[in-house]
Design a protein around this motif. Sequence first.
Motif, PDB file in Angstrom:
ATOM      1  N   CYS A 377       0.854  -1.189   0.000  1.00  0.00           N
ATOM      2  CA  CYS A 377       0.000   0.000   0.000  1.00  0.00           C
ATOM      3  C   CYS A 377       0.890   1.239   0.000  1.00  0.00           C
ATOM      4  CB  CYS A 377      -0.912   0.005   1.227  1.00  0.00           C
ATOM      5  SG  CYS A 377      -2.067   1.396   1.256  1.00  0.00           S
ATOM      6  N   PRO A 378       0.842   2.054  -1.050  1.00  0.00           N
ATOM      7  CA  PRO A 378       1.761   3.192  -1.165  1.00  0.00           C
ATOM      8  C   PRO A 378       1.411   4.368  -0.261  1.00  0.00           C
ATOM      9  CG  PRO A 378       0.279   3.145  -3.033  1.00  0.00           C
ATOM     10  CD  PRO A 378      -0.007   1.903  -2.238  1.00  0.00           C
ATOM     11  N   VAL A 379       0.271   4.300   0.443  1.00  0.00           N
ATOM     12  CA  VAL A 379      -0.097   5.396   1.341  1.00  0.00           C
ATOM     13  C   VAL A 379      -0.158   4.874   2.771  1.00  0.00           C
ATOM     14  CG1 VAL A 379      -1.403   6.578  -0.457  1.00  0.00           C
ATOM     15  CG2 VAL A 379      -2.574   4.988   1.054  1.00  0.00           C
ATOM     16  N   ALA A 380       0.048   5.771   3.736  1.00  0.00           N
ATOM     17  CA  ALA A 380      -0.021   5.393   5.149  1.00  0.00           C
ATOM     18  C   ALA A 380      -1.467   5.137   5.554  1.00  0.00           C
ATOM     19  CB  ALA A 380       0.588   6.497   6.010  1.00  0.00           C
ATOM     20  N   LEU A 381      -1.658   4.196   6.483  1.00  0.00           N
ATOM     21  CA  LEU A 381      -2.990   3.841   6.956  1.00  0.00           C
ATOM     22  C   LEU A 381      -3.044   3.973   8.470  1.00  0.00           C
ATOM     23  CD1 LEU A 381      -3.633   0.581   4.884  1.00  0.00           C
ATOM     24  CD2 LEU A 381      -4.390   2.899   4.337  1.00  0.00           C
ATOM     25  N   ARG A 382      -4.211   4.375   8.966  1.00  0.00           N
ATOM     26  CA  ARG A 382      -4.453   4.420  10.406  1.00  0.00           C
ATOM     27  C   ARG A 382      -5.694   3.601  10.713  1.00  0.00           C
ATOM     28  NH1 ARG A 382      -3.764   9.866  13.567  1.00  0.00           N
ATOM     29  NH2 ARG A 382      -3.357   8.256  15.136  1.00  0.00           N
ATOM     30  N   SER A 383      -5.696   2.972  11.896  1.00  0.00           N
ATOM     31  CA  SER A 383      -6.806   2.100  12.257  1.00  0.00           C
ATOM     32  C   SER A 383      -7.026   2.183  13.760  1.00  0.00           C
ATOM     33  CB  SER A 383      -6.484   0.660  11.849  1.00  0.00           C
ATOM     34  OG  SER A 383      -7.558  -0.212  12.157  1.00  0.00           O
ATOM     35  N   PRO A 384      -8.281   2.071  14.225  1.00  0.00           N
ATOM     36  CA  PRO A 384      -8.538   2.125  15.674  1.00  0.00           C
ATOM     37  C   PRO A 384      -7.964   0.901  16.385  1.00  0.00           C
ATOM     38  CG  PRO A 384     -10.535   1.541  14.479  1.00  0.00           C
ATOM     39  CD  PRO A 384      -9.516   1.918  13.445  1.00  0.00           C
ATOM     40  N   ALA A 385      -7.451   1.106  17.570  1.00  0.00           N
ATOM     41  CA  ALA A 385      -6.866   0.013  18.345  1.00  0.00           C
ATOM     42  C   ALA A 385      -7.930  -1.013  18.705  1.00  0.00           C
ATOM     43  CB  ALA A 385      -6.222   0.578  19.614  1.00  0.00           C
ATOM     44  N   GLY A 386      -7.545  -2.269  18.619  1.00  0.00           N
ATOM     45  CA  GLY A 386      -8.434  -3.341  19.049  1.00  0.00           C
ATOM     46  C   GLY A 386      -9.479  -3.755  18.041  1.00  0.00           C
ATOM     47  N   ARG A 387      -9.477  -3.179  16.849  1.00  0.00           N
ATOM     48  CA  ARG A 387     -10.469  -3.552  15.830  1.00  0.00           C
ATOM     49  C   ARG A 387      -9.763  -3.905  14.522  1.00  0.00           C
ATOM     50  NH1 ARG A 387     -15.609   0.593  16.056  1.00  0.00           N
ATOM     51  NH2 ARG A 387     -15.813   0.737  18.334  1.00  0.00           N
ATOM     52  N   ARG A 388     -10.258  -4.944  13.882  1.00  0.00           N
ATOM     53  CA  ARG A 388      -9.771  -5.261  12.541  1.00  0.00           C
ATOM     54  C   ARG A 388     -10.532  -4.383  11.555  1.00  0.00           C
ATOM     55  NH1 ARG A 388      -9.703 -11.407  10.485  1.00  0.00           N
ATOM     56  NH2 ARG A 388      -8.700 -11.543  12.529  1.00  0.00           N
ATOM     57  N   GLN A 389      -9.797  -3.567  10.850  1.00  0.00           N
ATOM     58  CA  GLN A 389     -10.446  -2.635   9.935  1.00  0.00           C
ATOM     59  C   GLN A 389     -10.424  -3.182   8.513  1.00  0.00           C
ATOM     60  OE1 GLN A 389     -10.911   2.071   9.089  1.00  0.00           O
ATOM     61  NE2 GLN A 389      -8.983   1.423   9.978  1.00  0.00           N
ATOM     62  N   PHE A 390     -11.526  -2.934   7.814  1.00  0.00           N
ATOM     63  CA  PHE A 390     -11.652  -3.334   6.416  1.00  0.00           C
ATOM     64  C   PHE A 390     -11.894  -2.075   5.584  1.00  0.00           C
ATOM     65  CE2 PHE A 390     -12.823  -7.003   8.908  1.00  0.00           C
ATOM     66  CZ  PHE A 390     -12.120  -8.041   8.292  1.00  0.00           C
ATOM     67  N   LEU A 391     -10.841  -1.640   4.912  1.00  0.00           N
ATOM     68  CA  LEU A 391     -10.921  -0.465   4.061  1.00  0.00           C
ATOM     69  C   LEU A 391     -11.201  -0.890   2.623  1.00  0.00           C
ATOM     70  CD1 LEU A 391      -7.757   1.330   5.454  1.00  0.00           C
ATOM     71  CD2 LEU A 391     -10.117   2.077   5.814  1.00  0.00           C
ATOM     72  N   ARG A 392     -11.953  -0.093   1.918  1.00  0.00           N
ATOM     73  CA  ARG A 392     -12.221  -0.380   0.521  1.00  0.00           C
ATOM     74  C   ARG A 392     -11.023   0.041  -0.327  1.00  0.00           C
ATOM     75  NH1 ARG A 392     -14.756   0.559   4.670  1.00  0.00           N
ATOM     76  NH2 ARG A 392     -15.532   2.621   4.153  1.00  0.00           N
ATOM     77  N   GLY A 393     -10.706  -0.745  -1.356  1.00  0.00           N
ATOM     78  CA  GLY A 393      -9.524  -0.421  -2.139  1.00  0.00           C
ATOM     79  C   GLY A 393      -9.616  -0.867  -3.579  1.00  0.00           C
ATOM     80  N   ARG A 394      -8.604  -0.462  -4.350  1.00  0.00           N
ATOM     81  CA  ARG A 394      -8.415  -0.902  -5.732  1.00  0.00           C
ATOM     82  C   ARG A 394      -7.078  -1.630  -5.801  1.00  0.00           C
ATOM     83  NH1 ARG A 394     -12.233  -1.160  -9.497  1.00  0.00           N
ATOM     84  NH2 ARG A 394     -10.613  -0.851 -11.057  1.00  0.00           N
ATOM     85  N   TYR A 395      -7.141  -2.858  -6.319  1.00  0.00           N
ATOM     86  CA  TYR A 395      -5.954  -3.715  -6.348  1.00  0.00           C
ATOM     87  C   TYR A 395      -5.406  -3.795  -7.762  1.00  0.00           C
ATOM     88  CZ  TYR A 395      -3.242  -8.068  -6.382  1.00  0.00           C
ATOM     89  OH  TYR A 395      -2.267  -9.016  -6.560  1.00  0.00           O
ATOM     90  N   SER A 396      -4.072  -3.702  -7.890  1.00  0.00           N
ATOM     91  CA  SER A 396      -3.406  -3.857  -9.180  1.00  0.00           C
ATOM     92  C   SER A 396      -2.572  -5.130  -9.140  1.00  0.00           C
ATOM     93  CB  SER A 396      -2.515  -2.649  -9.477  1.00  0.00           C
ATOM     94  OG  SER A 396      -1.724  -2.892 -10.630  1.00  0.00           O
ATOM     95  N   ALA A 397      -3.017  -6.138  -9.850  1.00  0.00           N
ATOM     96  CA  ALA A 397      -2.257  -7.390  -9.894  1.00  0.00           C
ATOM     97  C   ALA A 397      -0.960  -7.197 -10.665  1.00  0.00           C
ATOM     98  CB  ALA A 397      -3.102  -8.484 -10.545  1.00  0.00           C
ATOM     99  N   ALA A 398      -0.934  -6.238 -11.589  1.00  0.00           N
ATOM    100  CA  ALA A 398       0.244  -6.038 -12.430  1.00  0.00           C
ATOM    101  C   ALA A 398       1.470  -5.667 -11.611  1.00  0.00           C
ATOM    102  CB  ALA A 398      -0.042  -4.958 -13.480  1.00  0.00           C
ATOM    103  N   ASP A 399       1.283  -4.779 -10.623  1.00  0.00           N
ATOM    104  CA  ASP A 399       2.437  -4.369  -9.820  1.00  0.00           C
ATOM    105  C   ASP A 399       2.306  -4.739  -8.350  1.00  0.00           C
ATOM    106  OD1 ASP A 399       0.531  -2.554  -9.016  1.00  0.00           O
ATOM    107  OD2 ASP A 399       1.537  -0.807  -9.868  1.00  0.00           O
ATOM    108  N   GLY A 400       1.241  -5.487  -7.996  1.00  0.00           N
ATOM    109  CA  GLY A 400       1.106  -5.967  -6.629  1.00  0.00           C
ATOM    110  C   GLY A 400       0.868  -4.879  -5.610  1.00  0.00           C
ATOM    111  N   THR A 401       0.108  -3.844  -5.987  1.00  0.00           N
ATOM    112  CA  THR A 401      -0.170  -2.742  -5.065  1.00  0.00           C
ATOM    113  C   THR A 401      -1.677  -2.594  -4.864  1.00  0.00           C
ATOM    114  OG1 THR A 401      -0.242  -1.088  -6.841  1.00  0.00           O
ATOM    115  CG2 THR A 401       1.892  -1.505  -5.788  1.00  0.00           C
ATOM    116  N   VAL A 402      -2.031  -1.904  -3.788  1.00  0.00           N
ATOM    117  CA  VAL A 402      -3.426  -1.621  -3.489  1.00  0.00           C
ATOM    118  C   VAL A 402      -3.520  -0.222  -2.899  1.00  0.00           C
ATOM    119  CG1 VAL A 402      -3.324  -2.617  -1.152  1.00  0.00           C
ATOM    120  CG2 VAL A 402      -5.513  -2.516  -2.377  1.00  0.00           C
ATOM    121  N   GLU A 403      -4.563   0.508  -3.284  1.00  0.00           N
ATOM    122  CA  GLU A 403      -4.765   1.854  -2.750  1.00  0.00           C
ATOM    123  C   GLU A 403      -6.175   1.983  -2.212  1.00  0.00           C
ATOM    124  OE1 GLU A 403      -3.321   5.370  -4.516  1.00  0.00           O
ATOM    125  OE2 GLU A 403      -2.055   4.310  -5.977  1.00  0.00           O
ATOM    126  N   PRO A 404      -6.345   2.691  -1.087  1.00  0.00           N
ATOM    127  CA  PRO A 404      -7.689   2.880  -0.534  1.00  0.00           C
ATOM    128  C   PRO A 404      -8.569   3.692  -1.480  1.00  0.00           C
ATOM    129  CG  PRO A 404      -5.986   3.430   1.081  1.00  0.00           C
ATOM    130  CD  PRO A 404      -5.301   3.282  -0.236  1.00  0.00           C
TER     131      PRO A 404
END
Length: 445
Positions: A377-404
Motif C-alpha cells: 500500500c503506497p499510502v499510510a494507513l491508520r486504524s482504531p486500536a483493538g479492531r480489525r479494519q476493512f478499508l475499501r480499495g483498488r488492487y493492481s495485480a500487475a504491480d502488486g499494489t493496493v490503494e484505498p
Amino acid sequence: MTGSTEHSTTAAACCDAGTDPAPAAPRRWTVDEHLADVLAAVGPLPAIELRLLDAQGCRLDEDVVADGDLPPFDNSSMDGYAVRTADTEGATGTYPSVLPVVGDVAAGAGELPKVGPGQAVRIMTGAPVPPGAQAVAPVEWTDGGTGTGVAAAAMTAPLPDEEVRVLRPVAEGAHIRRRGSDVAAGSKVLAAGTRLGPTQLGLLAAIGRATVKVRPRPRVVVMSTGSELVQPGEPVGPGQIADSNSFTLTAAAQEAGAIAFRVGAVPDDADRLRAALDEQLGRADLIVTSGGVSVGAYDVVKEVLQARGGVDFRSLRMQPGKPQGFGRIGGADGVPLLALPGNPVSAYISFELFVRPVIRTMLGAADVHRPVVRALCPVALRSPAGRRQFLRGRYSAADGTVEPVGGAESHLVGALARADCLITVPEDVTDLPAGSAVDVVLLDS
C-alpha cells in the motif's frame, strides 16, 4: 497479608451496604471467532435429484459416469463423400478419381448404403459413416458432383447415375469422428463437487442424463428494516432514504450462488417484522436482515429476535460492522438467520465476511472464502486500536499494489462501488507507514 485484609474488608462493606458488584463487560468477539461459530452451525443442504436446467449453478453430489460412448457411432465431421482410401490414391485436379455415387446419407439416417470398391456415398455432417467407407472427402476436395472437375463449395442434388470427381488423396480416417473418441463408456465425465454451468449441462444431456443429483442452491431471503426506507423510484421525503441494502445484498447472494428473494423494507414496527419473518420461513434456507441490530431505541430487529430466542447479538472487534446477530428462528432446527448492521458499507462487508461463506457452505463448495493476497500500500494507513479494519480499495495485480478508495466511513456507497477489494488492517495495528504490505480480500474473484 495486609492487602488481602483490606480487600476483604472493602468487599464486606459493599455487601453490607447492599451494593451489587459491577456487571462483567460484554464479550467482544473477533472476526475469526464469529465466523467460526457461524460456519460450525451450518452445512451443505441435503442432496436432491433435479432436471438438468433446474440444476444450473448447483454442485454435483455424485460422480457422473457415462453409460455409453460419445459419439455413439462413427460419423462424418464434414459434408462430402464417404470413400475407400485406395480409390483416391494419386488423385489430382488434372487426373481426379471419378467415382459413381451409389447412395446418400443424411444425419439421423437408419439404413446405410455400402461403399464398395470404386464407389462413393454422399454424406452430411454428423451422419453415420456407411459400411465399407474408410474416410470422408470434404466437398471442397471434389467437384461436388457437377461434372466439371472444379472444386465445389457445395454438393448438387443427387442425380441418377451421378459421379463425383475427387481432386486429392484422402487418408484413412480423415474427417471421421470415431465412436467414443470424446467420451468412452464407463469413464467418469464429471466429479462430485463440480459446479454445473452451461457446458457441463450440455455434456450431461449429450450422454443421455435427464436428471442429476446435486446440492441445491440455497434459498436466501433478504430483508431490510427501517421506517426511513423508501423504494427506489418513489419520492424521498424529509428524513427518508432509498433502500439500497436489499438490492446490494440480494445481488450479492445471487452472485454467491444462491436463489435470492428480496423483501421490501419492513418499518420499525415489531408486529410487522414478526409477521414478515413468519411469512418468509416457508421458503427460506437462510434469512439475512440489515438494520436494527445496534442499541438504538427503535432497533426492533434485535428486540423481536431476542424475544423469540435462538438469535445471539454480539459486538465484534471490527470496523465497520461491529454489531452482528446470528442464530436460528423457528426452533433449534429452524432457519439460520444473520442480522447485519444497517449502514450500507457495514452491511456489504458483513455479507462478504460472514453471509457469503454460509451460502458457499450450503452449496457444498470447497472454496467458501474470497481469495486473499498480499500487496503493498503506497499510502499510510491508520486504524482504531483493538479492531480489525476493512478499508475499501483498488488492487493492481500487475504491480502488486493496493490503494484505498474513499474513507473509512460506513455510508460511502459511491466509494464502495469503485472498490474491487478490502484492505485488512489487523486488530493490534494502529498505524501502517506508506509502502507496508497488507492482506487484500479480492471481491471480483
